[in-house]
Enzyme design. Structure first.
Site, PDB file in Angstrom:
ATOM      1  N   VAL A  60      -0.021   2.365   4.875  1.00 11.40           N
ATOM      2  CA  VAL A  60       0.087   3.658   4.192  1.00 11.40           C
ATOM      3  C   VAL A  60      -1.183   4.484   4.389  1.00 11.40           C
ATOM      4  O   VAL A  60      -1.106   5.691   4.620  1.00 11.40           O
ATOM      5  CB  VAL A  60       0.399   3.459   2.690  1.00 11.40           C
ATOM      6  CG1 VAL A  60       0.294   4.768   1.927  1.00 11.40           C
ATOM      7  CG2 VAL A  60       1.785   2.856   2.519  1.00 11.40           C
ATOM      8  N   GLU A  61      -2.328   3.847   4.312  1.00  4.19           N
ATOM      9  CA  GLU A  61      -3.598   4.576   4.411  1.00  4.19           C
ATOM     10  C   GLU A  61      -3.818   5.171   5.807  1.00  4.19           C
ATOM     11  O   GLU A  61      -4.154   6.346   5.923  1.00  4.19           O
ATOM     12  CB  GLU A  61      -4.783   3.670   4.045  1.00  4.19           C
ATOM     13  CG  GLU A  61      -4.859   3.301   2.579  1.00  4.19           C
ATOM     14  CD  GLU A  61      -5.303   4.434   1.672  1.00  4.19           C
ATOM     15  OE1 GLU A  61      -5.585   5.545   2.146  1.00  4.19           O
ATOM     16  OE2 GLU A  61      -5.369   4.197   0.454  1.00  4.19           O
TER      17      GLU A  61
END
Length: 187
Positions: A60-61
């Site tokens: 996600v990051e």
């Protein structure tokens, strides 16, 4: 005649592709790859953190792209803020490294991020949803939400998280976590 041959070739290719997918039980891993498995495995074991959670956060990051820096200044694969990185290096008693290493070296970044998840796990009684929210919004904010009853820390009530960015972040991390745990038998 040529059109018929093209259709046969296309049909043959399509059937071949479907058979490959059918007989390869791990075909979904093509769509949900995990990079830096050795580093994730090593530090997850060291700090007793679920490696699939670490991989989901990285996905996600930064989608496993190294050397990223956010507009707010977060560094590397796990998007660690410089002040947080320095605090982790002091608290975790890991060797101090320049922030440039935190940004560019996957192993260093994963170690710091995994230790931080371990620390958040202790603060939030191993509640993975609250841990993920705290990783994004900060432990102080999440603790405030829990203390004031704004959010109860449960997955069923994620929609009550007052920060839209954190709410969306938690949903995405949970989504990838579920995908990874379905696809991969072990880490």
């Amino acid at each position: 005649m040529k059109i018929l041959r093209k259709k046969r070739v296309l049909l043959t290719l399509f059937v071949g592709f479907v058979l490959i997918l059918f007989f390869n039980s791990n075909w979904m891993s093509w769509f949900y790859p995990i990079q830096y498995k050795d580093e994730i495995r090593q530090y997850s074991k060291t700090y007793q953190v679920d490696p699939f959670l670490v991989a989901s956060i990285i996905r996600v990051e930064t989608n496993f792209k190294t050397s990223k820096q956010s507009n707010k200044g977060a560094l590397g694969l796990m998007q660690i803020m410089p002040d947080t990185a320095n605090w982790i290096m002091d608290s975790a008693q890991v060797p101090k490294v320049p922030l440039d290493n935190v940004k560019h070296e996957p192993g260093t970044n994963i170690e710091l991020g995994t230790w931080y998840l371990h620390n958040l796990s202790a603060k939030f009684q191993d509640n993975p949803v609250a841990i993920v929210a705290a990783y994004n919004a900060g432990p102080g904010k999440v603790q405030e939400w829990l203390n004031k009853g704004v959010w109860d820390g449960k997955e069923e009530s994620i929609k009550q998280i007052p920060f839209g960015e954190t709410r969306h972040y938690v949903q995405r991390v949970i989504y990838y976590y579920r995908q990874y745990t379905k696809i991969y038998n072990e880490f």
